[in-house]
Design a protein around this motif. Structure first.
Motif, short mmCIF file in Angstrom:
data_model
loop_
_atom_site.label_atom_id
_atom_site.label_comp_id
_atom_site.label_asym_id
_atom_site.label_seq_id
_atom_site.Cartn_x
_atom_site.Cartn_y
_atom_site.Cartn_z
N LEU A 100 2.49 1.73 -3.49
CA LEU A 100 1.56 2.25 -4.50
C LEU A 100 1.27 3.72 -4.27
O LEU A 100 1.35 4.55 -5.19
N LEU A 101 0.96 4.09 -3.03
CA LEU A 101 0.59 5.47 -2.74
C LEU A 101 1.77 6.42 -2.93
O LEU A 101 1.58 7.59 -3.27
N TYR A 145 -5.66 3.78 -2.21
CA TYR A 145 -5.26 4.82 -3.18
C TYR A 145 -6.43 5.71 -3.55
O TYR A 145 -6.35 6.95 -3.49
N LEU A 163 -3.52 4.61 -13.57
CA LEU A 163 -2.83 3.58 -12.81
C LEU A 163 -3.04 2.21 -13.45
O LEU A 163 -4.16 1.80 -13.72
N CYS A 219 -2.12 -1.77 -12.63
CA CYS A 219 -1.66 -2.71 -11.61
C CYS A 219 -1.61 -4.11 -12.20
O CYS A 219 -2.51 -4.50 -12.97
N VAL A 229 -5.30 -0.57 -3.85
CA VAL A 229 -6.07 0.26 -4.78
C VAL A 229 -7.21 0.97 -4.07
O VAL A 229 -7.47 2.15 -4.31
N HIS A 251 -7.71 7.63 -0.36
CA HIS A 251 -6.81 8.71 0.05
C HIS A 251 -7.02 9.96 -0.80
O HIS A 251 -7.14 11.07 -0.27
N HIS A 252 -7.09 9.78 -2.10
CA HIS A 252 -7.22 10.96 -2.97
C HIS A 252 -8.62 11.57 -2.85
O HIS A 252 -8.77 12.79 -2.96
N ALA A 277 2.16 6.40 -7.26
CA ALA A 277 1.08 6.57 -8.23
C ALA A 277 0.62 8.03 -8.31
O ALA A 277 0.56 8.73 -7.31
N THR A 314 0.82 -1.20 0.00
CA THR A 314 0.00 0.00 0.00
C THR A 314 0.86 1.25 0.00
O THR A 314 0.60 2.21 -0.74
#
Length: 741
Positions: free
Chosen positions: A331-332, A490, A449, A451, A487, A493-494, A335, A328
């Motif tokens: 990725l964060l 991600y 993104l 994956c 994911v 969070h945004h 990305a 995690t």
């Protein structure tokens, strides 16, 4: 009644209150003296000051106190590593030892006072560091590190020793890492990697090893802060510092216990304001885990439900395992922000795609059905009998030629698609090799993104080891579960940080007119009667039923006539917590004779049970609505917390409650309701009208204001039930319990 933690605010939080009252010099906020607007209504800080740790991680001068070059001694290995580290970072190292002229060929000073220049960082290789701290303070050393164990992690005697150490540090003016820490801050970091980096914080050094090893997969690490027992520097200090570092793309934490809840939330708030994701493993979900953590670090783990709610409230992404922390955070960190929230699953196998889609949907990811036009476009290269609605099944053969890249580009071109996930359950050359190369090439040309889940248990295949791990744009996973977790984090969070509004910006700075009224009602160390507790609610504008407190049967009859039949009668006294269980509640009384009989019965029961009454309440009967509970308890780490959930007997049966740590605004109060499993009851079920959600949210916010203003004085508040009436009709607190500290 809601369970009460009956804890206290931590030492640091209390110190902030003392400072706010002018009993000590004020702290600095953003490098300036504290002002009234920097504190909330309870005297706690609203902003995290960022400690300048540049000279800790990149010192110009380092002293190693207790340095050794005698082979076979533990200090020798540590000294050797510090010498190598100082050379890498360009620092001048000075060994300190009373009986050695040199260490590893470097001239040795007999004491700190004899050092040839001012020191940025002192590393103490001593069993008892306390006697040296005064010398370090006189030499104006900026930072110190204590490796020694035997402090708070060992029990009461060790805790006392740690408090003496912390006190000496506070008086010295320098900052200290440890005790019970290690060499992780002085590791060799790869300098050949670029892109956003992960900054790592751990309380147990070994637990950071998996994240540190990400460098072997090409993922950059910039810092490692092993905080140990946190006698001074704590996790929050490093979060605030890392959030300001331009090279840091994500902060990964392994947390066993929090030193101070408020400091942690202020640091998380700073990271959220900056848009820097914080991913954390927090030990203490179970009683066993919490007990083990306490024995290891000597800190409070806090009630886990409160910790979990507080982290979500401030955008900290909590994961369970170190493998999830790895994937995690990676990725964060790397990305780009999503262009859309839609996820498309693309695979060689229809079975693989369907299985992955089930798991992703269950986890809350949105898999939009591709438009008919997009499906028609994909069917130019994929046989018509295969489904391309989402998940997209290419059947295998198209990925072996020019069609494979076209399919990927067509999916990414869809404006609803922000994430493409391709699960490859096992290598199937040459198809899988060509598919991997197409995905990597496409990732270089898109800002969306991509994956890949490489499911092979071997992990030595060139397609994985060279092509996927060689790409800084493709996020590669080894398990489906970790991919879905990362994911989802991600996208969450945004979504959270886009337009983020800090709860601290909404915190009240001054007390309301209600505060003085409420203070007059408080009885230190006592539980208030229901009548007094409802007066407390009234002081804060929370609606209660029409009611009168009476002390005779005749007065009860008169009160019933004024309140209006039918009525409820309840014994009211400071010793009563569970009236119903004692038979001290009578409902649906419709006549004067029933009221007289009820009064006599209630007072007889109270006399038999030895319960002292201040009277009997004659109350308006409110029937139609949804029973909720709203309460306040004190958490040992975070102070007052506000709880809302299904009320009446359901709170004890279902435990369906949501928790928030003040301060929070209306949006968070509404989010609390969305957290409830029984949320549908408020929307109206089986023909019942929707409940007045606005009124419920208003009660939650008023209770929060009460919790903030009364602070330590209010140990516990329990409004149960709060009857939430149909939309537009408000909410009424039918019963209340309040305990003063």
């Amino acid at each position: 009644m809601l369970g009460s933690t009956h804890g206290t605010l931590t030492t640091d939080s209390r110190r902030a209150r003392v400072i706010a009252c002018g009993e000590q010099p004020g702290p600095a906020v953003h490098g300036r003296p504290v002002e009234a607007d920097d504190l909330d209504v309870s005297g706690l800080p609203l902003y995290a000051d960022v400690l300048d740790l540049d000279r800790f991680f990149r010192p110009e001068t380092v002293a190693v106190v207790g340095a050794s070059d005698t082979e076979g001694r533990p200090n020798t290995g540590i000294t050797r590593q510090l010498v190598a580290w100082a050379e890498r970072v360009g620092a001048r190292l000075h060994p300190v030892h009373p009986s050695r002229p040199s260490v590893f060929g470097i001239p040795c000073s007999p004491s700190v006072a004899d050092l040839p220049e001012q020191v940025d960082l002192a590393v103490l290789l001593l069993a008892d560091p306390l006697p040296v701290l005064e010398e370090l303070a006189e030499a104006k050393v900026k930072f110190a590190v204590v490796f020694a164990s035997g402090f708070a992690e060992t029990g009461a005697e060790g805790s006392a020793a740690q408090e003496r150490l912390a006190g000496a540090v506070r008086r010295s003016g320098m900052r200290l890492l440890g005790p019970n820490t290690n060499l992780n801050a002085f590791e060799r970091f790869r300098e050949d990697l670029d892109g956003p980096a992960i900054a790592l914080i751990t309380q147990s050094g070994h637990q950071g090893r998996p994240v540190f090893a990400l460098q072997e997969l090409g993922i950059r690490l910039s810092h490692w802060a092993p905080t140990g027992n946190e006698a001074d520097l704590e996790t929050a200090d490093f979060i605030s510092y890392f959030a300001e570092r331009p090279e840091v793309g994500a902060i990964a934490c392994y947390v066993e216990g929090l030193k101070d809840g408020r400091s942690f939330l202020l640091a998380a708030d700073r990271a959220a304001r900056r848009g820097v994701p914080v991913v954390a493993v927090k030990v203490g979900r179970t009683e066993t885990g919490a007990r083990t953590a306490a024995s290891h670090t000597g800190k409070l783990t806090g009630a886990d439900t409160v910790v979990d709610a507080a982290m979500r409230q401030f955008g900290v992404i909590r994961v369970d395992g170190l493998d999830e922390l790895q994937d995690t955070a990676a990725l964060l960190a790397r990305a780009r922000p999503p262009r859309a929230e839609g996820v498309v699953v693309y695979s060689i196998s229809g079975g693989t795609g369907a299985h992955f889609a089930d798991l992703a949907t269950e986890a809350g990811l949105r898999l939009p059905v591709l438009s008919e036009a997009k499906q028609a476009e994909l069917h130019q290269w994929i046989p018509d009998y295969l489904s391309v609605a989402n998940p997209v099944d290419n059947g295998g053969h198209p990925v072996g030629d020019w069609r494979g890249r076209r399919i990927i580009e067509a999916i990414l071109d869809d404006p609803e698609v922000g994430v493409l996930i391709c699960p490859i359950t096992g290598p199937f050359p040459p198809l899988s090799d060509k598919l991997v190369q197409d995905l990597v090439d496409a990732a270089e040309q898109t800002d969306k993104l991509i994956c890949v889940v490489w499911g092979s248990p071997v992990g030595t295949e060139p397609a994985y080891r060279d092509v996927l791990l060689g790409s800084s744009r493709v996020a590669t996973f080894r398990t489906v579960a970790n991919c879905i977790t990362a994911v989802r984090a991600y996208l969450d969070h945004h979504r959270f940080t886009t337009g983020y509004r800090s709860p601290f910006d909404e915190a009240p700075r001054t007390t309301s007119p209600s505060f003085r009224k409420a203070q007059a009602l408080m009885r230190p160390g006592k539980q208030l009667s229901e009548h007094a507790a409802k007066q407390l609610l009234r002081a804060y504008g929370i609606r209660v039923p029409r009611e009168q407190l009476v002390t005779s049967a005749a007065a009860a009859v008169r009160a019933a006539g004024q309140v209006g039949y039918p009525v409820v009668m309840k014994a009211s006294g400071g010793q009563i917590a569970h009236k119903t269980e004692l038979g001290l509640v009578k409902i649906e009384l419709t006549s004067a004779s029933q009221v007289r009989d009820a009064y006599r019965e209630l007072t007889d029961i109270a006399r038999y049970e030895g319960v002292s009454l201040d009277g009997v309440l004659v109350c308006q009967m409110v029937e139609r609505g949804v029973e909720m509970v709203v309460g306040v308890t004190h958490d040992e780490l975070f102070g007052p917390t506000v709880t809302v959930g299904l009320g009446g007997v359901l709170v004890e049966v279902l435990h369906d409650v949501a928790v928030r740590v003040p301060p929070f605004g209306e949006e968070q109060a509404r989010d609390m309701l969305c957290d409830l499993r029984g949320r549908a009851l408020l929307d109206g079920v089986r023909g019942r009208p929707p409940a007045d959600l606005d009124a419920l949210v208003e009660v939650v916010l008023r209770v929060q204001r009460m919790a903030l203003e009364l602070g330590d004085e209010l140990a516990e508040l329990d409004i149960n039930p709060l009857m939430v009436l149909p939309r537009g009709q408000g909410a009424v607190a039918l019963d209340a319990l309040a305990v003063c500290r």
